[in-house]
Each structure stands twice: as structure tokens, then as C-alpha cells.
Enzyme design. Structure first.
Site, PDB file in Angstrom:
ATOM      1  N   GLY A   1       7.186   0.323   6.100  1.00  0.00           N
ATOM      2  CA  GLY A   1       5.547  -0.388   7.070  1.00  0.00           C
ATOM      3  C   GLY A   1       4.691   0.328   5.580  1.00  0.00           C
ATOM      4  O   GLY A   1       4.300   0.952   4.982  1.00  0.00           O
TER       5      GLY A   1
ATOM      6  N   CYS B   1       7.964  -4.137   7.787  1.00  0.00           N
ATOM      7  CA  CYS B   1       6.861  -4.453   6.761  1.00  0.00           C
ATOM      8  C   CYS B   1       6.221  -5.740   7.221  1.00  0.00           C
ATOM      9  O   CYS B   1       7.467  -6.745   6.490  1.00  0.00           O
ATOM     10  CB  CYS B   1       7.396  -3.649   5.842  1.00  0.00           C
ATOM     11  SG  CYS B   1       5.180  -3.827   4.898  1.00  0.00           S
TER      12      CYS B   1
ATOM     13  N   CYS C   1      10.609  -4.995  -2.623  1.00  0.00           N
ATOM     14  CA  CYS C   1      11.114  -3.963  -1.313  1.00  0.00           C
ATOM     15  C   CYS C   1      11.881  -4.810  -0.316  1.00  0.00           C
ATOM     16  O   CYS C   1      11.447  -5.511   0.347  1.00  0.00           O
ATOM     17  CB  CYS C   1       9.251  -3.319  -0.798  1.00  0.00           C
ATOM     18  SG  CYS C   1       9.602  -2.318   0.450  1.00  0.00           S
TER      19      CYS C   1
ATOM     20  N   CYS D   1      12.590   4.770  -4.221  1.00  0.00           N
ATOM     21  CA  CYS D   1      11.261   3.711  -4.009  1.00  0.00           C
ATOM     22  C   CYS D   1      11.795   2.969  -3.274  1.00  0.00           C
ATOM     23  O   CYS D   1      12.168   2.323  -4.840  1.00  0.00           O
ATOM     24  CB  CYS D   1      10.239   4.099  -4.877  1.00  0.00           C
ATOM     25  SG  CYS D   1       9.059   3.425  -4.532  1.00  0.00           S
TER      26      CYS D   1
ATOM     27  N   GLU E   1      13.855   4.779   8.811  1.00  0.00           N
ATOM     28  CA  GLU E   1      13.985   6.394   8.300  1.00  0.00           C
ATOM     29  C   GLU E   1      13.752   7.020   7.837  1.00  0.00           C
ATOM     30  O   GLU E   1      12.095   6.049   7.925  1.00  0.00           O
ATOM     31  CB  GLU E   1      15.689   4.786   6.424  1.00  0.00           C
ATOM     32  CG  GLU E   1      16.312   4.378   6.693  1.00  0.00           C
ATOM     33  CD  GLU E   1      17.438   3.770   6.157  1.00  0.00           C
ATOM     34  OE1 GLU E   1      18.540   3.592   6.319  1.00  0.00           O
ATOM     35  OE2 GLU E   1      16.599   3.442   4.630  1.00  0.00           O
TER      36      GLU E   1
ATOM     37  N   CYS F   1       6.260  -7.218  -0.570  1.00  0.00           N
ATOM     38  CA  CYS F   1       5.964  -7.083  -1.365  1.00  0.00           C
ATOM     39  C   CYS F   1       7.796  -7.294  -1.847  1.00  0.00           C
ATOM     40  O   CYS F   1       8.542  -7.238  -1.523  1.00  0.00           O
ATOM     41  CB  CYS F   1       6.195  -6.063  -2.173  1.00  0.00           C
ATOM     42  SG  CYS F   1       4.792  -5.352  -1.148  1.00  0.00           S
TER      43      CYS F   1
ATOM     44  N   HIS G   1       0.832  -1.806  -9.655  1.00  0.00           N
ATOM     45  CA  HIS G   1       2.399  -2.747  -9.764  1.00  0.00           C
ATOM     46  C   HIS G   1       2.074  -3.814 -10.765  1.00  0.00           C
ATOM     47  O   HIS G   1       2.800  -4.155 -11.751  1.00  0.00           O
ATOM     48  CB  HIS G   1       2.692  -2.830  -8.637  1.00  0.00           C
ATOM     49  CG  HIS G   1       3.089  -2.537  -7.812  1.00  0.00           C
ATOM     50  ND1 HIS G   1       4.231  -0.933  -8.136  1.00  0.00           N
ATOM     51  CD2 HIS G   1       3.257  -2.064  -6.104  1.00  0.00           C
ATOM     52  CE1 HIS G   1       3.880  -0.632  -7.124  1.00  0.00           C
ATOM     53  NE2 HIS G   1       4.003  -0.905  -6.319  1.00  0.00           N
TER      54      HIS G   1
ATOM     55  N   CYS H   1       8.872  11.412   3.374  1.00  0.00           N
ATOM     56  CA  CYS H   1       8.632  10.293   3.360  1.00  0.00           C
ATOM     57  C   CYS H   1       8.571   9.490   4.284  1.00  0.00           C
ATOM     58  O   CYS H   1       9.840   9.747   4.839  1.00  0.00           O
ATOM     59  CB  CYS H   1       9.694   9.703   2.017  1.00  0.00           C
ATOM     60  SG  CYS H   1       8.688   7.493   1.835  1.00  0.00           S
TER      61      CYS H   1
ATOM     62  N   SER I   1      -0.270   6.101   1.255  1.00  0.00           N
ATOM     63  CA  SER I   1       0.352   5.245   0.514  1.00  0.00           C
ATOM     64  C   SER I   1      -0.078   4.160   1.028  1.00  0.00           C
ATOM     65  O   SER I   1       0.733   3.207   2.173  1.00  0.00           O
ATOM     66  CB  SER I   1       1.604   4.765  -0.019  1.00  0.00           C
ATOM     67  OG  SER I   1       2.138   4.094  -1.064  1.00  0.00           O
TER      68      SER I   1
END
Length: 356
Positions: A174, A129, A136, A347, A109, A133, A230, A122, A206
Site C-alpha cells: 500500500g 495498492c 511492484c 522490495c 504481509e 507501479c 526510480h 516493514c 515511504s
């Protein structure tokens, strides 16, 4: 796309010149191909009209442009558009080596975000990934393979709004540093005068921070860098982000102190705010202490709920209190506007497991 043919998209100028020589063409043909690919963004070799028909036929016998259109799109009420692109992933090293043009058929995506005179894309660099996390959706998908340079660039190349773009952020699916060679090659093509000729200041990468690879990114590119923070507390950050154990945030910050972010290159820290977890003034004080003296900014991000995760976003009053405290204590802080939540484009919400 023909798996037997090599994709021109993603090749550098020296590689295109070498290809031309191998096929018995003049060396300058490589420069012509680069112009057709990266300046004019053609979809087919036959559109390269200043290359002779005989040489185009030689080229078509072994290569194709490699452009692949999105197979689906969703438009948010706020104008954000999420595209689903087909990709052919590079398999992990533990898998059989399948070559650049082969691999499992997957999708990623990509999110286009128009905002006044800015238009940001983005971009994804992996299917799924490894970082896992807690907050996510991409991490919940697991890791399914690295994108090739061609598939990273194709998200820009085949984007219907490509001409409108002002900025690119590697903040999609990723971890960019986990596919660093391909990401750096994509950045090279985006910023080279024979490529897209973009300023590296229009690109942000990022990352959670990976030992060894973060330094390579800093040394081998001039792009902006965004660090996923975070939590300033190592134990809590490790619960939210297992990557903390491999490269602690204190080590990341110490590395960053060796680079100049006071001029054109920008450093930012991403901070998703969770109710009752990291939204206290004690956390804000710890952030100030951690980043003291570092030329950077902080982006506070609202958490978007994902299934089976016991985390919740905090209220607007708390977000404003954190922003004001951090800014007043020397850490310039903004609250990032949430975009595309209604189409799961915000996000942390990207996931293509359901598409496979």
C-alpha cells in the site's frame, strides 16, 4: 474477533478516557487502559488487573483488545521472516459504509528484518495498492481496501519479535499517503508518551508523493521520509510510476526544499535499478541535478523479477558505478542489501491475492 465489539487497539488516550466516562468509569481508567494496551501489550481485557472486575465486565460487554495473531509465517535463509496477518479493511468511499469493525476479510504481509543490533519491521497500510507501479507485485494485486489504525498497529502488537524491534518502516503493502489519516494516527500512538513512546526517528514513511498529503505528512509528523524516485526523467518515471502524472517529481522535490533535513529528520530517495532503463550515467547526472542542494541520501535497490513485467535487474558492477558517481557528486548513496527474496519478502514482492 467479534464484529459487534469495538477494538481498543488503535484508540488514543482521549478516546479511551471518553470511553471510560461513557461506561461510568473514573477518567483515570482510560490511562490505565492505555498502559495495558501500549506498554504491556495485553491480549485480553481480563489481563488489565488494576481495573476492577465490575469495570472490566462493563468494558468486555462492548469492547475487546482486538489483537489478531498472524495466521502464517515464512522464514528466509537470511533470517528475514514474513508474516501473514488477518485484517478487516475499511472499504473505499464508493462502497457501502460498513463501520470500523466490519468489512471484507483480507490479509496483509508484514516483514521482520533482523540485522545485527537492528531489527526492522516493514509494515503494510493497505490491502493491495492503487498506485500500479510497473515493477511492484502489490500494485498488480489492485486496491482492496485501507487498513484501520488497529490493523496497522496489530502488525507490531502481535508480532512475536515485537520486543526486539528498533525501527519501523511503512514500506509494506500500500501507499501510506493514500491511507494518511490512519497512518498518522498509528504514528501518534507509536510516539506518544502514553503509547509506545518511540522516537519518531525510529519510523520511516515511504511514498510516491501525493499532492496535498505529502505536505500533511511533513507538517503533522517528525518521522523520516523516503520518496520513491526510480527515475529522474518525468516521462520515464510516469511509465514506471503513474503517480508521476498526478504529482511530478520536480514538484515533490520543490516541496521538500521547504523543510529541514539537515538535523535529526532524514530524507531519502529510493531508486530501484533496471538494466538498460535507468542505470546509465546520464540518469545519474540527472539525479544529481534534480536533488542538488537537498540534504538527502539515495538508496539503490536491486530489482526482483516479477511475472509478466519486461524489466530486469542490472549487474553489480553497474550498481557500484552508479553509487560511486552519485556519492562523488554530492548525493550520499548506498546499495540496500536484498533481504528475504527466497520467500518473496523483498522490495516489491509483497502480494496477498493468492491468500484470499
Amino acid at each position: 474477533m467479534n464484529d459487534a465489539k469495538k477494538r481498543l487497539l488503535g484508540m488514543t488516550l482521549p478516546e479511551l478516557k471518553a470511553l471510560a466516562a461513557k461506561l461510568g468509569m473514573p477518567a483515570f481508567t482510560g490511562g490505565q487502559m492505555a498502559q495495558w494496551l501500549y506498554e504491556k501489550r495485553v491480549a485480553d481485557i481480563d489481563e488489565m488487573t488494576n481495573i476492577s472486575k465490575a469495570n472490566r465486565e462493563r468494558l468486555k460487554a462492548v469492547c475487546e483488545v482486538g489483537r489478531m495473531e498472524p495466521v502464517d509465517s515464512q522464514r528466509s535463509a537470511d533470517g528475514t521472516v514474513k508474516y501473514l496477518f488477518p485484517v478487516t479493511t475499511q472499504q473505499p468511499k464508493s462502497f457501502p459504509q460498513l463501520g470500523e469493525s466490519k468489512g471484507a476479510a483480507k490479509h496483509v504481509e508484514t516483514v521482520f528484518i533482523p540485522d545485527g543490533d537492528r531489527a526492522t519491521l516493514c509494515v503494510s497500510c493497505q490491502v493491495g495498492c492503487k498506485m500500479n507501479c510497473l515493477f511492484c507485485q502489490t500494485g498488480k494485486q489492485g486496491f482492496e481496501g485501507n487498513l484501520t489504525v488497529a490493523d496497522i498497529l496489530n502488525q507490531i502488537y502481535a508480532l512475536p519479535e515485537a520486543e526486539q524491534l528498533t525501527n519501523i518502516v511503512f514500506m509494506g503493502q500500500g501507499e501510506p499517503l493514500d491511507n494518511l489519516d490512519a497512518v498518522l494516527r498509528a504514528i501518534e500512538i507509536l510516539t506518544a508518551d502514553w503509547g509506545w513512546a518511540w522516537s519518531p526517528r525510529r519510523i520511516t514513511v515511504s511514498t510516491v508523493g501525493i499532492r496535498g498529503k505529502l505536505q500533511r505528512l511533513l507538517d503533522e509528523s517528525d518521522c523520516h521520509v523516503a520518496i520513491s524516485l526510480h527515475s529522474p526523467l518525468p516521462e520515464q518515471r510516469a511509465e514506471l510510476m503513474p503517480a508521476e502524472r498526478a504529482m511530478p517529481i520536480a514538484e515533490t522535490v520543490e516541496l521538500l526544499r521547504g523543510y529541514d533535513f539537515a538535523h535529526q529528520r532524514r530524507l531519502s530517495f529510493e531508486f530501484i535499478v533496471f538494466e538498460g532503463i535507468n542505470d546509465t550515467l546520464a540518469h545519474a547526472r540527472a539525479v544529481v541535478k534534480l536533488l542538488q542542494g537537498l540534504d538527502c541520501r539515495i538508496n539503490l535497490i536491486r530489482f526482483h523479477q516479477i511475472p509478466d513485467v519486461p524489466l530486469h535487474g542490472t549487474d553489480d558492477t553497474t550498481m557500484l558505478r552508479l553509487r560511486d558517481y552519485l556519492t562523488q557528486h554530492g548525493c550520499f548513496t548506498t546499495i540496500r542489501a536484498s533481504r528475504g527474496e527466497d520467500i518473496f519478502a523483498a522490495c516489491g514482492l509483497l502480494n496477498t491475492k493468492r491468500s484470499e
